[in-house]
Design a protein around this motif. Structure first.
Motif, PDB file in Angstrom:
ATOM      1  N   MET A  59      61.435  43.053  25.108  1.00 56.16           N
ATOM      2  CA  MET A  59      60.713  44.272  25.460  1.00 56.16           C
ATOM      3  C   MET A  59      59.236  44.019  25.777  1.00 56.16           C
ATOM      4  N   PRO A  60      58.532  43.215  24.945  1.00 56.15           N
ATOM      5  CA  PRO A  60      57.124  42.959  25.264  1.00 56.15           C
ATOM      6  C   PRO A  60      56.917  42.283  26.612  1.00 56.15           C
ATOM      7  N   LEU A  61      57.864  41.422  27.028  1.00 58.64           N
ATOM      8  CA  LEU A  61      57.723  40.745  28.323  1.00 58.64           C
ATOM      9  C   LEU A  61      57.736  41.746  29.468  1.00 58.64           C
ATOM     10  N   GLY A  62      58.659  42.689  29.409  1.00 53.22           N
ATOM     11  CA  GLY A  62      58.710  43.729  30.430  1.00 53.22           C
ATOM     12  C   GLY A  62      57.458  44.590  30.397  1.00 53.22           C
ATOM     13  N   LYS A  63      56.984  44.864  29.188  1.00 56.62           N
ATOM     14  CA  LYS A  63      55.778  45.675  29.029  1.00 56.62           C
ATOM     15  C   LYS A  63      54.555  44.932  29.567  1.00 56.62           C
ATOM     16  N   LEU A  64      54.523  43.612  29.339  1.00 54.32           N
ATOM     17  CA  LEU A  64      53.413  42.811  29.855  1.00 54.32           C
ATOM     18  C   LEU A  64      53.393  42.828  31.376  1.00 54.32           C
ATOM     19  N   MET A  65      54.549  42.645  32.003  1.00 52.15           N
ATOM     20  CA  MET A  65      54.628  42.664  33.463  1.00 52.15           C
ATOM     21  C   MET A  65      54.117  43.984  34.022  1.00 52.15           C
ATOM     22  N   LEU A  66      54.581  45.088  33.443  1.00 51.62           N
ATOM     23  CA  LEU A  66      54.159  46.412  33.906  1.00 51.62           C
ATOM     24  C   LEU A  66      52.660  46.597  33.704  1.00 51.62           C
ATOM     25  N   THR A  67      52.162  46.153  32.553  1.00 43.99           N
ATOM     26  CA  THR A  67      50.736  46.284  32.255  1.00 43.99           C
ATOM     27  C   THR A  67      49.889  45.499  33.241  1.00 43.99           C
ATOM     28  N   VAL A  68      50.311  44.269  33.560  1.00 45.72           N
ATOM     29  CA  VAL A  68      49.564  43.431  34.504  1.00 45.72           C
ATOM     30  C   VAL A  68      49.504  44.071  35.885  1.00 45.72           C
ATOM     31  N   TYR A  69      50.643  44.541  36.377  1.00 41.24           N
ATOM     32  CA  TYR A  69      50.675  45.151  37.707  1.00 41.24           C
ATOM     33  C   TYR A  69      49.824  46.414  37.772  1.00 41.24           C
ATOM     34  N   VAL A  70      49.922  47.251  36.742  1.00 43.72           N
ATOM     35  CA  VAL A  70      49.148  48.495  36.719  1.00 43.72           C
ATOM     36  C   VAL A  70      47.650  48.185  36.645  1.00 43.72           C
ATOM     37  N   THR A  71      47.275  47.215  35.804  1.00 41.78           N
ATOM     38  CA  THR A  71      45.871  46.851  35.638  1.00 41.78           C
ATOM     39  C   THR A  71      45.279  46.322  36.940  1.00 41.78           C
ATOM     40  N   MET A  72      46.029  45.483  37.636  1.00 35.91           N
ATOM     41  CA  MET A  72      45.523  44.922  38.892  1.00 35.91           C
ATOM     42  C   MET A  72      45.427  45.996  39.974  1.00 35.91           C
ATOM     43  N   PHE A  73      46.361  46.940  39.968  1.00 39.79           N
ATOM     44  CA  PHE A  73      46.300  48.062  40.913  1.00 39.79           C
ATOM     45  C   PHE A  73      45.021  48.862  40.678  1.00 39.79           C
ATOM     46  N   ILE A  74      44.744  49.159  39.407  1.00 41.17           N
ATOM     47  CA  ILE A  74      43.534  49.915  39.058  1.00 41.17           C
ATOM     48  C   ILE A  74      42.280  49.126  39.430  1.00 41.17           C
ATOM     49  N   PHE A  75      42.299  47.813  39.164  1.00 39.42           N
ATOM     50  CA  PHE A  75      41.145  46.975  39.473  1.00 39.42           C
ATOM     51  C   PHE A  75      40.848  46.983  40.968  1.00 39.42           C
ATOM     52  N   ILE A  76      41.893  46.856  41.777  1.00 39.07           N
ATOM     53  CA  ILE A  76      41.704  46.809  43.231  1.00 39.07           C
ATOM     54  C   ILE A  76      41.130  48.112  43.759  1.00 39.07           C
ATOM     55  N   PHE A  77      41.756  49.233  43.370  1.00 36.10           N
ATOM     56  CA  PHE A  77      41.374  50.508  43.977  1.00 36.10           C
ATOM     57  C   PHE A  77      40.201  51.202  43.279  1.00 36.10           C
ATOM     58  N   LEU A  78      39.975  50.912  42.015  1.00 38.37           N
ATOM     59  CA  LEU A  78      38.861  51.548  41.322  1.00 38.37           C
ATOM     60  C   LEU A  78      37.616  50.668  41.344  1.00 38.37           C
ATOM     61  N   ILE A  79      37.750  49.407  40.900  1.00 39.34           N
ATOM     62  CA  ILE A  79      36.584  48.524  40.812  1.00 39.34           C
ATOM     63  C   ILE A  79      36.179  47.985  42.194  1.00 39.34           C
ATOM     64  N   LEU A  80      37.117  47.263  42.843  1.00 43.91           N
ATOM     65  CA  LEU A  80      36.787  46.720  44.160  1.00 43.91           C
ATOM     66  C   LEU A  80      36.558  47.843  45.169  1.00 43.91           C
ATOM     67  N   GLY A  81      37.330  48.925  45.035  1.00 43.95           N
ATOM     68  CA  GLY A  81      37.162  50.076  45.927  1.00 43.95           C
ATOM     69  C   GLY A  81      35.783  50.685  45.795  1.00 43.95           C
ATOM     70  N   SER A  82      35.277  50.780  44.568  1.00 35.99           N
ATOM     71  CA  SER A  82      33.939  51.345  44.337  1.00 35.99           C
ATOM     72  C   SER A  82      32.859  50.437  44.905  1.00 35.99           C
ATOM     73  N   ILE A  83      33.053  49.129  44.749  1.00 39.14           N
ATOM     74  CA  ILE A  83      32.082  48.171  45.297  1.00 39.14           C
ATOM     75  C   ILE A  83      32.004  48.305  46.821  1.00 39.14           C
ATOM     76  N   LEU A  84      33.165  48.370  47.464  1.00 42.81           N
ATOM     77  CA  LEU A  84      33.178  48.510  48.925  1.00 42.81           C
ATOM     78  C   LEU A  84      32.594  49.852  49.372  1.00 42.81           C
ATOM     79  N   TYR A 105      30.291  51.527  48.030  1.00 47.49           N
ATOM     80  CA  TYR A 105      28.824  51.451  47.960  1.00 47.49           C
ATOM     81  C   TYR A 105      28.261  50.891  49.258  1.00 47.49           C
ATOM     82  N   PHE A 106      29.043  49.985  49.869  1.00 45.70           N
ATOM     83  CA  PHE A 106      28.618  49.401  51.141  1.00 45.70           C
ATOM     84  C   PHE A 106      29.247  50.111  52.339  1.00 45.70           C
ATOM     85  N   LYS A 107      29.753  51.331  52.061  1.00 48.43           N
ATOM     86  CA  LYS A 107      30.289  52.218  53.105  1.00 48.43           C
ATOM     87  C   LYS A 107      31.500  51.641  53.838  1.00 48.43           C
ATOM     88  N   VAL A 108      32.397  51.029  53.066  1.00 44.69           N
ATOM     89  CA  VAL A 108      33.658  50.528  53.614  1.00 44.69           C
ATOM     90  C   VAL A 108      34.792  51.052  52.739  1.00 44.69           C
TER      91      VAL A 108
END
Length: 409
Positions: free
Chosen positions: A211-236, A238-241
């Motif tokens: 069970m933890p392995l499946g939970k880890l996979m889901l957590t990793v994918y969700v975290t990276m999705f959030i990182f891309i669209f929230l963190i990297l998205g916010s950085i871009l 700021y530079f109007k992209v």
């Protein structure tokens, strides 16, 4: 006739794919551990042997990666401010990614099983050294990993001032290629490691460990999705992209990365597209290749999350100081961990060896799902390097008129 040839080609491609055999090994390991738990527990030696072989590569890979990375800064000095700004940006963003991995892992706790981990009361029995009061001097003196890191940093810095630096670097690159080729062959033993780790874990602790392995996979994918669209998205933004427009612009390259699980496979195309959208050739030529060693957002998230996951799995408490130590080690050792099969496990193994609290055998358990998270890491690394290039170009006013497609929000 063509249909038969295509079927044979597909079959050959499947049976020669390492991921396929890792998956088979996982299934067999689970079955053995569940239906013959005593036999499964005895398979511990198989997983441990694989990890022991991996440990042999820790010192040379860390030394070569760090020395070559630092010595390469000699080229960055030629472009002065852009090189320094790139390195500062890489370190800030990847450190932030490491912290996010730790925070999310503690919030979701993917490694917890009924709030008790694997019901191991004293995990120190699995580590190489007994638990004792933390002391920085002892920590360093007993730590080959940190000693190698320090020597590598010193050698890398001195090499920048050596008149025959290029000749030495050329030799080190040859050594690095030999070591990584050897590691590539060792990784063909990954199915055995996955089998041994899974059979032992399921045999000793039961099917609920899956069970933890499946939970880890889901957590990793969700975290990276959030990182891309929230963190990297916010950085871009700021530079109007727009991050959505940028992803749409490089969608063909993302498919290549998805299919190969390697961000390096689409590197040439990424560089061309960044130039076409307006980034100067000099900035692209500097930032993208350097970013492949120093700007690994996806890898950083995964590594920090994997460490906390294993700590939770074995019910090991990490103090705040130890967590900061983990982040500090990963800030250095994670550099150069992209694009090479098995290098992520070298980083994890070196970090676990350094902190002496989390059972190193956990790597064999983690190996079972590592292949299925490689796509998320590669895509996040890829997008992160594209974003970094745009940011540096914009901040340096090296962003000319867009030649094709508009990425303005």
């Amino acid at each position: 006739m063509n249909t038969t040839l295509n079927e044979k080609s597909l079959f050959l491609k499947i049976i020669t794919n390492l991921t396929f055999w890792v998956l088979i090994a996982i299934v067999v390991g689970v079955l053995v551990g569940h239906y013959a738990p005593d036999t499964g527990v005895k398979m511990k030696i198989v997983g441990d042997t694989f990890i022991s072989i991996i440990k042999v590569f820790i010192a040379p890979i860390i030394f070569l990666t760090i020395v070559l990375g630092i010595s390469g800064m000699g080229d960055l000095k030629k472009v002065g401010r852009i090189g320094i700004k790139s390195l500062v940006y890489f370190e800030i963003v990847t450190t932030f990614a490491l912290a996010i991995g730790v925070i999310v892992a503690y919030l979701i706790q993917p490694g917890k099983i009924d709030k008790t981990g694997l019901n191991i009361q004293d995990a120190s029995q699995y580590t190489n050294a007994p638990q004792k009061e933390f002391n920085w001097l002892h920590f360093f003196m007993e730590n080959l990993t940190l000693q190698v890191l320090l020597v590598a940093i010193i050698v890398g810095i001195l090499l920048n001032y050596y008149s025959k630096r290029e000749e030495v670097v050329a030799v080190l690159y040859k050594c690095s290629n030999i070591v990584f080729k050897a590691l590539k062959f060792v990784m063909y033993l990954a199915p055995l490691g996955a089998f041994g780790g899974m059979a032992y874990t399921v045999g000793k602790f039961g099917l609920n460990t899956l069970m933890p392995l499946g939970k880890l996979m889901l957590t990793v994918y969700v975290t990276m999705f959030i990182f891309i669209f929230l963190i990297l998205g916010s950085i871009l933004r700021y530079f109007k992209v727009s991050i959505w427009s940028f992803i749409k612009y490089i969608k063909a390259e993302l498919l290549i990365v998805l299919g190969t699980s390697s961000s390096e496979a689409a590197l040439p195309n990424l560089m061309k597209k960044l130039e076409n959208m307006g980034c100067s050739k000099s900035v692209v030529g500097l930032v993208v290749p350097t970013g492949y060693s120093f700007n690994l957002d996806g890898t950083s998230i995964y590594l920090s999350m994997a460490i906390i996951f294993l700590a939770q799995l074995y019910n090991v408490h990490l103090t705040f100081g130890e967590i900061l130590t983990v982040i500090g080690l990963l800030m250095i050792t994670s550099k150069g961990a992209a694009g090479v099969t098995g290098s992520g496990f070298i980083v994890l193994a070196s970090t676990l060896t350094a902190i002496h609290k989390i059972p190193l055998e956990g790597l064999a358990f983690l190996l079972g799902v590592d292949k299925f998270m490689s796509e998320a890491r590669a895509i996040t690394n890829f997008i992160g390097n594209g974003v970094a290039t745009i940011v540096i170009s914009k901040s340096e006013k090296e962003f000319v008129a867009i030649k094709e497609d508009t990425l303005e929000p």
